[in-house]
Design an enzyme around this catalytic site. Structure first.
Site, PDB file in Angstrom:
ATOM      1  CD  GLU A   1       5.207  -5.468  10.466  1.00  0.00           C
ATOM      2  OE1 GLU A   1       4.485  -4.490  10.908  1.00  0.00           O
ATOM      3  OE2 GLU A   1       6.186  -5.929  10.374  1.00  0.00           O
TER       4      GLU A   1
ATOM      5  CB  CYS B   1       1.013   2.015  10.857  1.00  0.00           C
ATOM      6  SG  CYS B   1       2.999   1.633  10.550  1.00  0.00           S
TER       7      CYS B   1
HETATM    8  P1  NAD Z   1      -3.203  -0.998   0.901  1.00  0.00           P
HETATM    9  O1  NAD Z   1      -3.918  -2.156   1.674  1.00  0.00           O
HETATM   10  O2  NAD Z   1      -4.589   0.222   1.030  1.00  0.00           O
HETATM   11  O3  NAD Z   1      -2.393  -1.292  -0.279  1.00  0.00           O
HETATM   12  C1  NAD Z   1      -0.405  -1.582   0.492  1.00  0.00           C
HETATM   13  C2  NAD Z   1      -0.663  -1.917  -0.514  1.00  0.00           C
HETATM   14  O4  NAD Z   1      -0.621  -2.869  -1.382  1.00  0.00           O
HETATM   15  C3  NAD Z   1      -0.328  -1.094  -1.804  1.00  0.00           C
HETATM   16  O5  NAD Z   1       0.941  -1.131  -2.349  1.00  0.00           O
HETATM   17  C4  NAD Z   1      -1.051  -1.546  -3.025  1.00  0.00           C
HETATM   18  O6  NAD Z   1      -0.904  -1.791  -4.070  1.00  0.00           O
HETATM   19  C5  NAD Z   1      -1.457  -2.817  -2.396  1.00  0.00           C
HETATM   20  N1  NAD Z   1      -2.041  -3.892  -3.200  1.00  0.00           N
HETATM   21  C6  NAD Z   1      -3.441  -3.743  -2.467  1.00  0.00           C
HETATM   22  N2  NAD Z   1      -4.159  -4.680  -3.638  1.00  0.00           N
HETATM   23  C7  NAD Z   1      -3.749  -5.679  -3.371  1.00  0.00           C
HETATM   24  C8  NAD Z   1      -3.924  -6.657  -3.721  1.00  0.00           C
HETATM   25  N3  NAD Z   1      -5.131  -7.440  -4.206  1.00  0.00           N
HETATM   26  N4  NAD Z   1      -3.107  -8.148  -3.663  1.00  0.00           N
HETATM   27  C9  NAD Z   1      -1.960  -7.474  -3.332  1.00  0.00           C
HETATM   28  N5  NAD Z   1      -1.543  -6.111  -3.107  1.00  0.00           N
HETATM   29  C10 NAD Z   1      -2.243  -4.976  -3.565  1.00  0.00           C
HETATM   30  O7  NAD Z   1      -2.735   0.259   1.863  1.00  0.00           O
HETATM   31  P2  NAD Z   1      -2.483   1.039   1.533  1.00  0.00           P
HETATM   32  O8  NAD Z   1      -3.495   2.764   2.253  1.00  0.00           O
HETATM   33  O9  NAD Z   1      -1.061   1.994   0.881  1.00  0.00           O
HETATM   34  O10 NAD Z   1      -1.596   1.524   3.757  1.00  0.00           O
HETATM   35  C11 NAD Z   1      -2.430   2.467   4.734  1.00  0.00           C
HETATM   36  C12 NAD Z   1      -2.806   1.396   5.821  1.00  0.00           C
HETATM   37  O11 NAD Z   1      -0.500   0.701   6.330  1.00  0.00           O
HETATM   38  C13 NAD Z   1      -3.340   1.658   6.853  1.00  0.00           C
HETATM   39  O12 NAD Z   1      -4.243   0.724   7.822  1.00  0.00           O
HETATM   40  C14 NAD Z   1      -1.201   1.838   7.932  1.00  0.00           C
HETATM   41  O13 NAD Z   1      -2.185   1.291   9.360  1.00  0.00           O
HETATM   42  C15 NAD Z   1      -0.957   0.304   6.779  1.00  0.00           C
HETATM   43  N6  NAD Z   1       0.953   1.008   7.430  1.00  0.00           N
HETATM   44  C16 NAD Z   1       1.578  -0.213   8.581  1.00  0.00           C
HETATM   45  C17 NAD Z   1       2.188   0.215   9.187  1.00  0.00           C
HETATM   46  C18 NAD Z   1       2.854  -1.607  10.034  1.00  0.00           C
HETATM   47  O14 NAD Z   1       4.283  -0.936   9.946  1.00  0.00           O
HETATM   48  N7  NAD Z   1       2.348  -2.201  10.937  1.00  0.00           N
HETATM   49  C19 NAD Z   1       3.069   0.951   8.420  1.00  0.00           C
HETATM   50  C20 NAD Z   1       2.224   1.518   7.156  1.00  0.00           C
HETATM   51  C21 NAD Z   1       1.212   1.422   7.154  1.00  0.00           C
END
Ligand code: NAD
Length: 526
Positions: A242, A276
């Site tokens: 997502e 999002c």
């Molecule tokens: P992010 O990608 O920085 O982090 C998301 C999660 O991934 C965090 O828990 C982080 O600790 C973890 N993570 C980071 N690196 C990793 C790795 N190498 N391996 C495994 N896990 C890892 O995103 P963010 O800044 O937390 O969130 C914002 C983004 O989320 C925006 O792009 C937003 O659109 C998206 N989002 C999408 C939805 C949806 O339903 N499509 C919903 C909410 C947020």
């Protein structure tokens, strides 16, 4: 305060982005302990998968009761870790997830009931098929920080109802909310190992992927999604992604402009634009642009911004310094490219925390960088269009495709346009909120994701379908068995022409050749 990193040594320090106050500290889980949590979840799965849907539903409904009894406390915790208004934590996190929990508690058994599959002419040969759904095992959930409660808790409820056990790695920006989710399920009496929380940042998430759960449910950025896809490939772990969005709102001149303006303001500025499915691009038909823009600006100027604990605050703080810098960069990009900042366009000078004023921008065009990249902040850029075709083209001119909305009094036009938008969910005369309808699938087209959460489609991601095929007669060998012969090959030819046509009449014409072939096989078997 705002530049402080959440991870310090082996601790995550959680800060309130609105005030800078410390919310709490959480120990980082070591990679070994993450692997141990997955192993423990795998053990717990052996008995959890045998529980009845009724037993599972009882736990989920008890967890609901815990949430209801601690509603304000939980909402304040969400607000203080994320900056969002306390009321919004109730309306956009608690209420939707409570609804999702009751829905899947009451309906998963029905949704996963084994069912007969129509197998056409094979049924005439005395065969029958049915589908049975088995849980996967351990589901690893890696969420973002923007809906830190409802997204992981809801996905966990669905995974548990489907018979899986769960390990969640909450975002490092909202670790206390993550622990709260674990506590809620613990208070509901969920058996040991069925639901565990591991804490940390990206490295802990990576350790969870490395520990090879049976499924990863990831919510976050495209960049992290790609890293997870690469790491998961090592064990062929399947993932639901997502990801981001740049969601368009199309307003036709015949829309209810008062309603559309109010929807645009909420759709762009709720959660400080950090959804999002936020409205990140508004396209209004030329004749209505002036009136709609005026209404949007008036409504935006009326909004109160402040700390999330106040009930009269509509726009709270942003989550992090990193996020507000992206917003500043995008607003500067709009300015430099010739768009006009109508209101906002700066950090709130009257507030100390990470606050960006709700910002309305006119004269935006798709060739501006900030109309293509996800902003994830309180900005509402407005562009215009002339025709239906142009609106569709502009909306689809994006690498993303999560949600979209179409506003018109002509419902036929609304639905026609909706079906031509490349996005996982498209609303007509509604905006943003369908993640809150747990009964409906959620997920993106294009770079907004792969797979689905929520709805029947989301539940299907959490099970493995098994096909059970029975030959109810089982007296004669099949015509396609060995040994082969000239007679066999002629039978296969006729099968390809007649049986495979799906036509009963044509298949009847195959019968003499089929009998000849069966006799041959019976002769051969002595
Ligand atoms: P992010 O990608 O920085 O982090 C998301 C999660 O991934 C965090 O828990 C982080 O600790 C973890 N993570 C980071 N690196 C990793 C790795 N190498 N391996 C495994 N896990 C890892 O995103 P963010 O800044 O937390 O969130 C914002 C983004 O989320 C925006 O792009 C937003 O659109 C998206 N989002 C999408 C939805 C949806 O339903 N499509 C919903 C909410 C947020």
């Amino acid at each position: 305060m705002s530049a402080v990193l959440p991870i310090q040594g082996d601790e995550i320090i959680s800060y309130n982005p609105a005030t800078g106050a410390e919310v709490g500290r959480v120990a980082v889980t070591s990679p070994d302990d993450v692997a141990a949590a997955v192993a423990h979840a795998r053990q717990a799965f052996q008995s959890w998968k045998k529980t009845s849907f009724k037993e599972r539903a009882d736990y989920i409904m008890r967890a609901r009761e815990v949430i209801l009894s601690e509603m304000d406390e939980i909402a304040h915790l969400i607000s203080s870790e994320s900056g969002k208004p306390f009321g919004e934590a109730i309306s956009m996190e608690l209420a939707p997830v409570l609804d999702l929990m009751q829905y899947f508690a009451r309906n998963t058994e029905k949704l996963l009931r084994s069912a007969k599959i129509g197998i056409g002419l094979y049924a005439l040969l005395g065969r029958s098929s049915k589908i049975v759904y088995h849980p996967l095992g351990v589901v690893g959930i890696i969420p973002a920080w923007n809906y830190p409660f409802s997204i992981p808790l809801g996905e966990a409820a669905m995974a548990l109802m489907a018979g899986n056990t769960v390990v969640i790695k909450p975002s490092e920006l909202t670790p206390m909310v993550g622990l709260k989710i674990g506590e809620i399920y613990e208070k509901a009496g969920l058996p040991d190992g069925c639901m565990q929380i591991v804490s940390g940042a990206g490295a802990t998430g990576a350790a969870l992927v490395e520990a090879a759960p049976d499924k990863i449910m990831f919510t976050g950025s495209v960049a992290t999604g790609k890293k997870i896809a690469e790491a998961a490939a090592k064990n062929l772990t399947s993932c639901v992604f997502e990801l981001g969005g740049k969601d368009p709102m199309i307003v036709f001149a015949d829309a209810n402009l008062e309603l559309a303006a109010a929807a645009a303001v909420w759709g762009a500025f709720c959660n400080s634009g950090q959804s999002c499915s936020s409205v990140e691009r508004l396209y209004v038909q030329e004749g209505a642009a002036e009136e709609l823009t005026r209404k949007i600006i008036e409504k935006t100027r009326d909004l109160t911004q402040g700390t999330g604990d106040r009930e009269d605050v509509s726009v709270g703080a942003m989550s992090s310094e990193r996020q507000i810098k992206i917003v500043e960069d995008h607003v500067e990009d709009f300015r430099a490219a010739g768009a006009k900042i109508e209101t906002g366009g700066r950090r709130n000078p009257n507030l100390e925390g990470i606050f960006y004023e709700p910002t309305v921008i006119t004269g935006a065009h798709n060739d501006m960088r900030a109309m293509q990249e996800e902003t994830f902040g309180p900005t509402l850029p407005i562009a215009t269009f002339a025709t239906e075709e142009e609106a569709i083209r502009l909306a689809n001119d994006s690498e993303f495709g999560l949600t979209a909305s179409v506003w018109t009094r002509d419902k036929a036009k609304g639905k026609r346009v909706a079906e031509r938008i490349e996005a996982g969910s498209v609303c007509v005369n509604e905006v943003l909120y369908t993640h809150g309808i747990g009964q409906t699938p959620w997920g993106g087209f294009k770079n907004s994701g792969r797979g689905r959460t929520h709805g029947r489609e989301g539940l299907m991601e959490l099970v493995q379908p098994q096909h059970i095929h029975v030959n109810n007669i089982a007296l004669l060998p099949d015509a396609w068995w060995m040994p082969y012969s000239a007679n066999a090959v002629e039978t296969f030819r006729q099968m390809a022409r007649k049986f495979a046509s799906g036509s009963l009449v044509k298949t009847t014409m195959l019968l003499p050749q089929l009998l000849k072939r069966i006799k041959e096989l019976l002769r051969n078997s002595g």
